[in-house]
Scaffold this active site. Sequence first.
Site, PDB file in Angstrom:
ATOM      1  N   GLU A  28       6.314 -51.340  -7.383  1.00  0.00           N
ATOM      2  CA  GLU A  28       5.699 -50.026  -7.596  1.00  0.00           C
ATOM      3  C   GLU A  28       4.238 -50.176  -8.024  1.00  0.00           C
ATOM      4  OE1 GLU A  28       7.585 -47.248 -10.429  1.00  0.00           O
ATOM      5  OE2 GLU A  28       5.572 -46.464 -10.779  1.00  0.00           O
ATOM      6  N   ASN A  66      13.475 -50.689 -15.425  1.00  0.00           N
ATOM      7  CA  ASN A  66      13.907 -49.725 -16.449  1.00  0.00           C
ATOM      8  C   ASN A  66      15.185 -50.177 -17.134  1.00  0.00           C
ATOM      9  OD1 ASN A  66      16.273 -47.840 -15.355  1.00  0.00           O
ATOM     10  ND2 ASN A  66      14.973 -48.421 -13.645  1.00  0.00           N
ATOM     11  N   CYS A 122       8.065 -41.312 -15.637  1.00  0.00           N
ATOM     12  CA  CYS A 122       8.861 -40.237 -15.026  1.00  0.00           C
ATOM     13  C   CYS A 122       9.913 -39.709 -16.007  1.00  0.00           C
ATOM     14  CB  CYS A 122       9.495 -40.710 -13.721  1.00  0.00           C
ATOM     15  SG  CYS A 122      10.958 -41.718 -13.933  1.00  0.00           S
ATOM     16  N   CYS A 151       9.594 -41.906  -3.918  1.00  0.00           N
ATOM     17  CA  CYS A 151       9.948 -40.860  -4.880  1.00  0.00           C
ATOM     18  C   CYS A 151       8.743 -39.956  -5.130  1.00  0.00           C
ATOM     19  CB  CYS A 151      10.388 -41.519  -6.196  1.00  0.00           C
ATOM     20  SG  CYS A 151      10.723 -40.311  -7.484  1.00  0.00           S
ATOM     21  N   HIS A 182      16.983 -51.739  -7.037  1.00  0.00           N
ATOM     22  CA  HIS A 182      17.136 -53.081  -7.588  1.00  0.00           C
ATOM     23  C   HIS A 182      18.572 -53.273  -8.073  1.00  0.00           C
ATOM     24  CE1 HIS A 182      12.548 -53.180  -8.156  1.00  0.00           C
ATOM     25  NE2 HIS A 182      12.892 -53.847  -7.098  1.00  0.00           N
ATOM     26  N   SER A 236      18.994 -47.405 -11.327  1.00  0.00           N
ATOM     27  CA  SER A 236      19.453 -47.900 -10.015  1.00  0.00           C
ATOM     28  C   SER A 236      20.900 -48.371 -10.055  1.00  0.00           C
ATOM     29  CB  SER A 236      18.532 -49.034  -9.552  1.00  0.00           C
ATOM     30  OG  SER A 236      18.398 -50.010 -10.566  1.00  0.00           O
ATOM     31  N   CYS A 277      18.850 -41.973 -10.894  1.00  0.00           N
ATOM     32  CA  CYS A 277      17.904 -40.858 -11.000  1.00  0.00           C
ATOM     33  C   CYS A 277      17.870 -40.162  -9.640  1.00  0.00           C
ATOM     34  CB  CYS A 277      16.520 -41.396 -11.341  1.00  0.00           C
ATOM     35  SG  CYS A 277      15.941 -42.566 -10.095  1.00  0.00           S
ATOM     36  N   HIS A 337      10.019 -46.909  -4.417  1.00  0.00           N
ATOM     37  CA  HIS A 337       8.900 -47.449  -5.206  1.00  0.00           C
ATOM     38  C   HIS A 337       7.544 -47.162  -4.577  1.00  0.00           C
ATOM     39  CE1 HIS A 337      12.398 -50.184  -5.994  1.00  0.00           C
ATOM     40  NE2 HIS A 337      12.072 -49.853  -7.213  1.00  0.00           N
ATOM     41  N   HIS A 347       5.029 -56.073  -9.881  1.00  0.00           N
ATOM     42  CA  HIS A 347       6.172 -55.211  -9.538  1.00  0.00           C
ATOM     43  C   HIS A 347       5.805 -54.372  -8.311  1.00  0.00           C
ATOM     44  CE1 HIS A 347       8.979 -51.831  -9.759  1.00  0.00           C
ATOM     45  NE2 HIS A 347       9.765 -52.601 -10.478  1.00  0.00           N
TER      46      HIS A 347
HETATM   47  S1  SF4 Z   1       9.970 -42.617 -10.341  1.00  0.00           S
HETATM   48 FE1  SF4 Z   1      11.516 -44.203  -9.973  1.00  0.00          FE
HETATM   49  S2  SF4 Z   1      12.852 -44.081 -11.779  1.00  0.00           S
HETATM   50 FE2  SF4 Z   1      11.626 -42.210 -11.756  1.00  0.00          FE
HETATM   51  S3  SF4 Z   1      12.856 -40.671 -10.660  1.00  0.00           S
HETATM   52 FE3  SF4 Z   1      11.552 -41.665  -9.145  1.00  0.00          FE
HETATM   53  S4  SF4 Z   1      12.763 -43.372  -8.324  1.00  0.00           S
HETATM   54 FE4  SF4 Z   1      13.721 -42.729 -10.234  1.00  0.00          FE
END
Ligand code: SF4
Length: 289
Positions: free
Chosen positions: A125, A219, A189, A95, A39, A263, A12, A73, A123
């Site tokens: 995040e 994911n 997302c 992100c 990951h 990832s 992503c 994350h 986790h």
């Molecule tokens: S939130 Fe995580 S999975 Fe979604 S775009 Fe951002 S890094 Fe990628």
Amino acid sequence: MRVIVAQAMGYCFGVKEALELADELADPTRVTIYGELVHNEEVQSRLAARGYVAMSETGRLIPATPAVMVTAHGISERERRKLLAAGKELIDTTCPLVRRVHRQAEKLRDEGYFLVVIGKSGHVEVRGIVGDLERYAVVERPQDVHFFTPGRLAVICQTTTAPASVGPILRQIEAAHPGQEVRFVDTICKPTRDRQNAAQSLLNRVQALVVVGGKNSNNTRALAQMARDRGIACWHVQTAADLDPAWFEPFRGQAVGLTAGTSTPDGVIRGVYDFLLDLASKYQGRPAA
Ligand code: SF4
């Protein structure tokens, strides 16, 4: 055997940008990556070979290096302040879509809501999202839901939550809090949603699925679970080296799908794709069992 690839899969933009930044840094030896940048074991080995110091995602201490790279994350403000107070230079690759979840959580908290986060407890995040909250619950499945509070509840999601898992959890929360406000803000997302939608379409066309990605990638695991939920044979592999040609023998006259988590590097996906194409060409001309 036919090989069909998902319309959307792999890196992503959040992961791509984090890795680009890591690749650009001139002196990685002065930087500790605060957890796993992605990951994925192969990527982590590559970063370690460049000199980055890696730190476990659990039980994080103050790193010894002068600079600390925050992963895509994200981390809580509390943790950020702790690192800054220790004099660390922060290289932040959080992100923007994770930041959006943090902002949403703060806003809802300030409006007086009790926060319920749909995601994987522990986790990295999720720890970042709840790290600045006093009143919250993390639920992964409907059976994790119980009565949380007599007040107003707001429900948000870890960015990589499988969209299909949300409805049953929401209904369970509403059932456990009759007559109370339950406000849902969808924070999954778009790249995750796109990959899940593409995988769902793919599952309509294949008899088996190969999912490529790290074993601890949330994911990626969600993509594999989608296939299992539909009773479709599925293998979650990290690289082509994990594949066994014998798995595909029963599917040689059928269609096998390929998808990958956010990832997973393109080169690793390519390796798995080439393996499957190779196998398909070997089966050509051989009569089905
Ligand atoms: S939130 Fe995580 S999975 Fe979604 S775009 Fe951002 S890094 Fe990628």
